[in-house]
Structure formats: structure tokens, C-alpha cells
Scaffold this motif. Structure first.
Motif, short mmCIF file in Angstrom:
data_model
loop_
_atom_site.label_atom_id
_atom_site.label_comp_id
_atom_site.label_asym_id
_atom_site.label_seq_id
_atom_site.Cartn_x
_atom_site.Cartn_y
_atom_site.Cartn_z
N VAL A 42 -1.19 4.71 -1.22
CA VAL A 42 -2.66 5.21 -0.56
C VAL A 42 -2.18 5.72 0.67
CG1 VAL A 42 -4.43 3.77 0.56
CG2 VAL A 42 -3.15 2.83 -1.38
N THR A 43 -3.23 6.85 0.93
CA THR A 43 -3.27 7.65 2.27
C THR A 43 -4.75 7.65 2.67
OG1 THR A 43 -4.08 9.54 1.42
CG2 THR A 43 -1.53 9.14 1.20
N GLN A 55 -7.53 9.63 0.77
CA GLN A 55 -8.01 9.49 -0.35
C GLN A 55 -9.29 8.77 -0.57
OE1 GLN A 55 -4.73 6.59 -2.18
NE2 GLN A 55 -3.43 8.52 -2.36
N THR A 56 -9.96 8.93 -2.11
CA THR A 56 -10.76 8.07 -2.34
C THR A 56 -10.38 6.80 -3.32
OG1 THR A 56 -12.23 9.94 -2.77
CG2 THR A 56 -13.11 8.04 -4.09
N VAL A 57 -10.61 5.56 -2.64
CA VAL A 57 -9.97 4.44 -3.38
C VAL A 57 -10.99 3.62 -3.63
CG1 VAL A 57 -8.60 2.51 -2.45
CG2 VAL A 57 -7.97 4.87 -1.67
N VAL A 58 -10.74 2.84 -4.86
CA VAL A 58 -11.56 1.62 -5.12
C VAL A 58 -10.88 0.56 -5.14
CG1 VAL A 58 -12.53 0.74 -7.27
CG2 VAL A 58 -12.74 3.18 -6.52
N GLU A 59 -11.41 -0.74 -4.55
CA GLU A 59 -10.64 -1.79 -4.60
C GLU A 59 -11.62 -2.62 -5.55
OE1 GLU A 59 -9.34 -5.74 -1.93
OE2 GLU A 59 -10.39 -4.28 -1.01
N GLY A 86 -13.48 -12.05 -0.60
CA GLY A 86 -13.53 -12.17 0.86
C GLY A 86 -13.14 -11.35 1.75
N GLY A 87 -12.74 -10.23 1.19
CA GLY A 87 -12.11 -8.90 2.21
C GLY A 87 -10.86 -8.83 2.86
N TRP A 88 -9.87 -9.60 2.40
CA TRP A 88 -8.70 -9.72 2.89
C TRP A 88 -8.03 -8.18 2.90
CZ3 TRP A 88 -3.35 -8.63 2.70
CH2 TRP A 88 -2.62 -9.33 3.49
N TYR A 89 -8.10 -7.55 1.80
CA TYR A 89 -7.50 -5.98 2.04
C TYR A 89 -8.52 -5.08 2.37
CZ TYR A 89 -2.55 -5.79 0.25
OH TYR A 89 -1.29 -5.81 0.07
N SER A 90 -9.77 -5.59 2.41
CA SER A 90 -10.82 -4.58 2.92
C SER A 90 -10.65 -4.61 4.28
CB SER A 90 -12.06 -5.18 2.43
OG SER A 90 -12.29 -4.81 0.97
N GLU A 91 -10.17 -5.53 5.09
CA GLU A 91 -9.71 -5.52 6.40
C GLU A 91 -8.96 -4.20 6.69
OE1 GLU A 91 -10.65 -10.19 8.06
OE2 GLU A 91 -8.79 -9.40 7.94
N ILE A 92 -8.11 -4.15 5.94
CA ILE A 92 -7.11 -3.05 6.34
C ILE A 92 -7.39 -1.69 5.49
CG2 ILE A 92 -4.77 -2.41 5.61
CD1 ILE A 92 -4.21 -5.33 5.27
N LEU A 93 -7.92 -1.60 4.37
CA LEU A 93 -8.45 -0.51 3.78
C LEU A 93 -9.56 0.13 4.57
CD1 LEU A 93 -8.03 -1.71 0.01
CD2 LEU A 93 -6.68 0.18 1.18
N LEU A 114 0.66 -1.14 -0.09
CA LEU A 114 0.08 0.05 0.03
C LEU A 114 0.89 1.20 -0.08
CD1 LEU A 114 -2.89 -1.19 2.51
CD2 LEU A 114 -2.93 -1.18 -0.08
N ALA A 115 1.95 1.15 0.72
CA ALA A 115 2.94 2.22 0.56
C ALA A 115 3.43 2.60 -0.62
CB ALA A 115 3.83 2.04 1.63
N PHE A 116 3.64 1.37 -1.57
CA PHE A 116 4.32 1.59 -2.71
C PHE A 116 3.31 2.14 -3.43
CE2 PHE A 116 4.73 -0.37 -6.97
CZ PHE A 116 5.93 -0.03 -7.49
N PHE A 117 1.96 1.93 -3.59
CA PHE A 117 1.07 2.42 -4.27
C PHE A 117 0.68 3.86 -3.80
CE2 PHE A 117 -0.51 -2.18 -5.11
CZ PHE A 117 0.46 -2.02 -6.50
#
Length: 270
Positions: free
Chosen positions: A69-70, A73-77, A82-89, A64-67
Motif C-alpha cells: 500500500v502507498t 493508490q486507490t484503495v478499497v477496504e 469500527g474503523g480500526w484500519y481506517s484510522e490509518i488508511l 500494509l507494507a507487505f500488501f
């Protein structure tokens, strides 16, 4: 003459000098948390232990740091499933930004709805069915689009070109597209991309560039040199799927999850 001081006042007097130190410590801890919001989101207690165990392969903080993301932001996943990254985002963006979950219609859509209902921390996630509701994300309004291990499904389903164009439309000029997917060596037969779950970097770059994106660069944070990408049942031979079940299970666990490309693209500034 000695004066007797009530013991309660004596204890209070001893404690008073320590209070500013505690306050300073708490303020410092709060500053550290604010200074690294991605790390705080990765450490969120709402994450499932089984998902946390996969951080060694998926490197969410570094990715996420490489991309870039802050929390603001307005972010689209795309296809959070299953929500693996959504648990973080979701906790990362919840208070200061906007988080869209762009989920293709089908069985995963209902599953993701159940995921969102599982904890109040997900109450600000905006679920958008793709492609039926994708127009509800205003064109040119998104800072970052992320897709993790989904482009191979787009390619196998013949929907990659249209989906990358949709990403381009929703992003602001200068916005970022971040892609992580299973990596096929460039010297392999391209036919493997239609059945193995692996893709060549050149294939993903062409999809993005044909849609109008500029290539920014790559990170090797999700690389795994132990993965030879030539398994009998494709990438699903490896964990976490382990399609061969107990057959050679220890071997595949020793290899770990797949070798992955981590690519960053930009929508050209106006």
C-alpha cells in the motif's frame, strides 16, 4: 579601542549560525516522515489509544507494507466496521490517493458513518454501501483491495464467492488483494469454519483463485503460535471480544489475539 555592541544584536549574532542547523534538522525530519508514510499514519494522533494498544497483535505497518500500500493508490477496504484500519488508511491516502470504504449494509454502516463524522481527517473517505452501491467503484480502477478479519463472515453467510468476484472486478490488472483472517489448522474438520470464526488457508486460497486471482505469497507477521484455534466459543473466546467475560480472562489475555493468516493475491495483468 573596544566597541560596545548592543546586547540584542549580540544575541542575534549568536543565534544566526544555529538557524541553518535547525532548518537542516527540520528538513531531515520531514524527509524521514515522507520516506515512511505508513509509519507516520500508524503514529497519527487521531488514532484511539485502545486501537493503538492492539498494534502488538495486528502489526499494521508491517501488514500494509507487505500488501504494497502507498499514499498514491486507490484503495478499497472491505467492511471497515469500527474503523480500526481506517484510522490509518484515511490519513495515509487522504492527500494523494483515493480511499473507498466498502461497508456491507446493516448496523455497522450507521456506526461507520458516525466514525467518519468524528474527525475532519476522514473527510475524503468515500463510503460505499455493499452490495447496493458497489457499482459506483469503477471496474478496473482500484490498485489494492484489503479485508481484515472478514472472510470468515462471508463464508458463514454464504457470500464469499460473490464478494471475491466483486473484488476482482474493481481491481486493475495487476492489482492486489490483501487478506488477513483467523487461521484454522489444515488438519481440522472443515465444519469448524462455519461456526468458529477460523478458516483454513486452503479455503481462502480457493475462494481467491476461483475468482481469478493468482496467489502471490504469505507473511507470518500476524501469526500467534499460542492460539490453538479450538476454543469453546470460537475465536471470540480470545481478546478483544473475551466472550467468556471474566472466566479464565487472564489465561486468554496471556494468549493474546488470534493466530492469523496474511495472504497476498494478484489480479493477473492484462
Amino acid at each position: 579601542m573596544n566597541r560596545l555592541v548592543p546586547i540584542g544584536l549580540a544575541i542575534a549574532g549568536l543565534a544566526l549560525p544555529a538557524m541553518p542547523l535547525l532548518a537542516q534538522h527540520d528538513a531531515h525530519a520531514g524527509h524521514q516522515m515522507a520516506a515512511d508514510p505508513i509509519a507516520a499514519a500508524v503514529a497519527a494522533p487521531t488514532r484511539k489509544p485502545a486501537n493503538v494498544a492492539r498494534d502488538q497483535y495486528r502489526h499494521p505497518a508491517e501488514t500494509l507494507a507487505f500488501f504494497g500500500v502507498t499514499p498514491m493508490q486507490t484503495v478499497v477496504e472491505y467492511s471497515p466496521s469500527g474503523g480500526w484500519y481506517s484510522e490509518i488508511l484515511a490519513p495515509l491516502i487522504r492527500d494523494h490517493g483515493t480511499f473507498y470504504a466498502l461497508q456491507p449494509s446493516g448496523s455497522y454502516l450507521d456506526g461507520y458513518k458516525s466514525f467518519l463524522a468524528s474527525n475532519p481527517v476522514y473527510d475524503q473517505v468515500k463510503l460505499v454501501a455493499y452490495p447496493e452501491e458497489s457499482a459506483s467503484i469503477p471496474a478496473g480502477s482500484v490498485d489494492t483491495v484489503l479485508t481484515f478479519r472478514n472472510v470468515h463472515n462471508m463464508v458463514m453467510g454464504g457470500k464469499a464467492a460473490d464478494t471475491f468476484k466483486a473484488f476482482y472486478t474493481m481491481l486493475k490488472p495487476g492489482g492486489t488483494l490483501g487478506v488477513v483472517d483467523h487461521r484454522l489448522p489444515e488438519d481440522r474438520d472443515s465444519a469448524a469454519e462455519m461456526k468458529s470464526g477460523y478458516l483454513k488457508v486452503s479455503t481462502v486460497r480457493k475462494l481467491a483463485e476461483d475468482a481469478g486471482f493468482e496467489y502471490v505469497g504469505a507473511s507470518e507477521v500476524n501469526a500467534n503460535p499460542k492460539d490453538t484455534a479450538d476454543w469453546d466459543k470460537g475465536v471470540w473466546t480470545l481478546p478483544p471480544v473475551l466472550r467468556n467475560k471474566d472466566v479464565d480472562k487472564d489465561k486468554y489475555l496471556g494468549i493474546g489475539e488470534s493466530d492469523r493468516m496474511t495472504l497476498k493475491f494478484r489480479k493477473p495483468a492484462a
